[in-house]
Write an enzyme that holds these catalytic residues in place. Structure first.
Site, mmCIF file in Angstrom:
data_model
loop_
_atom_site.group_PDB
_atom_site.id
_atom_site.type_symbol
_atom_site.label_atom_id
_atom_site.label_comp_id
_atom_site.label_asym_id
_atom_site.label_seq_id
_atom_site.Cartn_x
_atom_site.Cartn_y
_atom_site.Cartn_z
ATOM 1 N N ASP A 195 0.871 -1.180 0.000
ATOM 2 C CA ASP A 195 0.000 0.000 0.000
ATOM 3 C C ASP A 195 0.909 1.233 0.000
ATOM 4 O OD1 ASP A 195 -1.634 2.164 0.525
ATOM 5 O OD2 ASP A 195 -2.897 1.085 1.946
ATOM 6 N N TYR A 220 -5.220 11.258 -3.391
ATOM 7 C CA TYR A 220 -5.535 12.570 -2.809
ATOM 8 C C TYR A 220 -4.522 13.074 -1.787
ATOM 9 C CZ TYR A 220 -8.029 9.620 0.678
ATOM 10 O OH TYR A 220 -8.368 8.673 1.601
ATOM 11 N N LYS A 221 -3.417 12.363 -1.626
ATOM 12 C CA LYS A 221 -2.390 12.839 -0.696
ATOM 13 C C LYS A 221 -1.317 13.579 -1.509
ATOM 14 C CE LYS A 221 -3.500 9.025 2.420
ATOM 15 N NZ LYS A 221 -4.179 9.784 3.489
ATOM 16 N N ARG A 367 0.818 14.932 13.938
ATOM 17 C CA ARG A 367 1.493 14.505 12.709
ATOM 18 C C ARG A 367 1.733 15.713 11.815
ATOM 19 N NH1 ARG A 367 -1.340 10.214 8.614
ATOM 20 N NH2 ARG A 367 -2.657 12.037 8.336
#
Lengths: 408, 408
Positions: A195, A220-221, A367
């Site tokens: 992944d 979408y990252k 994060r």
């Protein structure tokens, strides 16, 4: 004591990628360190989408499947992603979501390892990866096994059909050695599905170099495809002939417009197409991918490592009380750093109020992500200095920062 | 001989829905009779999409999951579709494609009928419906059985877990008696899954009145959601508790943001969410659905029947050599008419050259669809008169009309 602010200025001035920030719609006073969750909007996207909506859909109507080449979008965008992850152009297709693609490829792997049912992963993997194994377990087709990362190689026995790992961990940022684990799985007679959701567009990935069998990734990252952009799926060429998976929709048929009663899979990764692809979302993804391939993965990786390394060092000096749980060595982590704090949620909210956008991951992780195409070293320094200010002033204790939103 | 042109003018003048054509971006000289394949662009859609792209994604970035309520889109749009198909608001969710939703719901039905494996459908059903049964058959979980429509009730024996039918046939336009077949299936101990792709927004559908168990439907036909718009899925409330399906993605988890290792389904249809939803495509769908619910299903159905009945009668009189294979009675067909001709492909291309857009379905069907929100009676008359002209002049024999496009 290093003057980190001056150092950030120096690095930004020397940054060969600095000019790309202008290709994104980002306010100058915004430090957006959450591109690992949702990438920023490329400035070229609104015009492209307006064209797809007004010209292609509005005026071209049904004919745009041919005249605007909607029908080729999944393969075209897939081919453009390929060089970012060390794949051949015909090994990647864009379709559905990461979750749905996981289901297809876990299934495909199980069908190639007759008699073996175990899918091995690690506890704390991104949930949807584990849940899709659960889905196949519910069908009686898979058996889920989890091993902590230092025990994965020992857990690779003769029952394991597939090793399913997220290359860069969403929470810790720790990155697996893809080549080593792929080899270990193959030595045990298992296949591997990587992944790449937190990898593609930010870290070096060489799927074919590592001998990977399957992969999925997120649009979408770091690919900046927009909220809920479709995912992609990779199948190594050597597996194209035997490929078989249960989401056998009409768009994956060898001849969809023959409208035959019987399913005959299209060759290679084309069979991974299932239903009609979402053209608006897929067109937005193409713009984001074009931007990334235009910059080039080597330059992206280089800057990503500079950004996270700058931040790690500055944080360690300015805020030693906030432990970094990501690996120290840049080549062992993704394009993100994760810090542990009992009030990580409140810290994150207080940072957002100061226009420094990171995110929180339950129960105690703050994060910070470093999308190399648009993050500046000054943004990283701001994150450190604002965080120090928020902690020293106690501002994070304001009641409003404790209020939980549905999506946190 | 009726003066069909004058009759069309009279009907257009009396049409209470005439004003809605202006809500779509359609040239005045375009007769768009393919809204059953791809619905036209609502004029409100570009501004909405621009807002989603520029404001929500571009400026709101990750926070828009909360502030722009992206997270609720699947349920919100589902609730708006509900009144169009006789469902309760909490029985429908928008997600993925029709194909993927078929897989979920066929699986769900099989898990509720332990010991039965047969999924019964008809030959010539829309391919993806049959192929998704094939997918589960390949997993060893289903057994496909096909029966011609007049033999369906006889084929409902004790082995049948699920009857899967498309309510309005994509090719012939023939419509099943949903209540009768649902009852027949239930009497045989089977469940029913209706594919409403060619029904929703154009014909009367009363899922709960008929006692239906499951349904899926398409967002890009009469709902005008745009190319590849997501599909929707319906599960009758009485089945919500026992619901189980294998595409157990993180968005269908009871608490996705707890990032737990173990899947725990969200209540009701929410568990049908799988991956992250494509927000651009889903937002466009909402605009299309809003338009349809604003007009109201009763008015849409009434006009749909008037349009197709007008066309059927005019064609029968003007072009008796083109047999209509759709049922004569409006209440036995969908919002379309299909005509058989050995050169249907060329006829269709010649019509398109005259700005009358219908479509071709292999091997010999010319299909005309009547999206009641924007089709005018004058458009229907133009289809008939241009077709007569194309046939009488022999214009359809031009070589260019025989060239096949990839998507036909």
């Amino acid at each position: 004591m290093t003057d980190w602010k001056a150092e950030a200025e120096r690095l930004d001035k020397a940054d060969p990628l600095a000019r790309y920030r202008g290709d994104f719609l980002l306010d100058d006073d915004l430090a957006y360190l959450d591109g690992n969750s949702l990438g920023a909007l490329p400035r070229a996207t609104p015009a492209r989408i307006e064209g797809v909506v007004q010209e292609e859909w509005g005026k071209g109507l049904i004919s745009s499947w041919n005249t605007a080449n909607w029908i080729d979008l999944p393969q075209r965008v897939g081919a453009k992603i390929a060089p970012l992850v060390g794949a051949h152009e015909n090994e990647i297709v864009v379709a559905d979501s990461v979750s749905v693609n996981l289901f297809k490829l876990i299934s495909a792997a199980l069908s190639m390892r007759d008699g073996r049912k175990v899918v091995l992963s690690e506890p704390g993997n991104f949930p949807t990866d584990l849940y899709m194994i659960d889905g196949l377990e519910g069908q009686g087709l898979a058996q889920r096994r989890l091993a902590e990362r230092d025990g994965i190689e020992a857990a690779l026995d003769n029952d394991v059909a597939l090793l399913l790992l997220t290359h860069v961990h969403y929470k810790s940022g720790e990155m697996f050695d893809m080549a080593r684990l792929t080899k270990a799985a193959h030595d045990a007679g298992a296949l591997v599905l990587w992944d790449l959701s937190h990898s593609v567009g930010a870290v070096p990935v060489d799927l074919n170099g590592a001998g990977a069998d399957f992969a999925v990734g997120c649009g979408y990252k770091y690919l900046n495809g927009g909220p809920g952009a479709p995912g992609f799926a990779f199948v190594a060429q050597r597996h194209h002939d035997g490929l078989q998976q249960p989401l056998s929709g009409w768009m994956g048929h060898a001849k969809p417009f023959e409208f035959s009663d019987d399913y005959r899979p299209a060759p290679g990764v084309d069979q991974l197409l299932c239903g009609t692809p979402p053209i608006l979302s897929m067109s937005a993804l193409e713009v984001g991918v074009d931007l990334m391939t235009g910059i080039g993965i080597d330059a992206l990786v280089k800057k990503s490592r500079q950004l996270s390394e700058f931040t790690r060092a500055a944080m360690a000096q300015a805020l030693p009380e906030l432990p970094c749980i990501s690996p120290d060595e840049p080549e062992r982590r993704g394009s993100q750093l994760s810090f542990r704090h009992d009030h990580a949620y409140e810290l994150c909210q207080a940072l957002i109020a100061r226009k420094v956008i990171g995110d929180f991951r339950a129960p105690d992780i703050l994060r910070l992500g470093f999308a190399p195409a648009y993050v500046r070293f000054a943004d990283c320094w701001r994150a450190v200095s604002e965080l120090r200010d928020i902690l020293e002033s106690g501002e994070w204790q304001k009641a409003e920062y404790a209020e939980r939103a549905p999506v946190t």
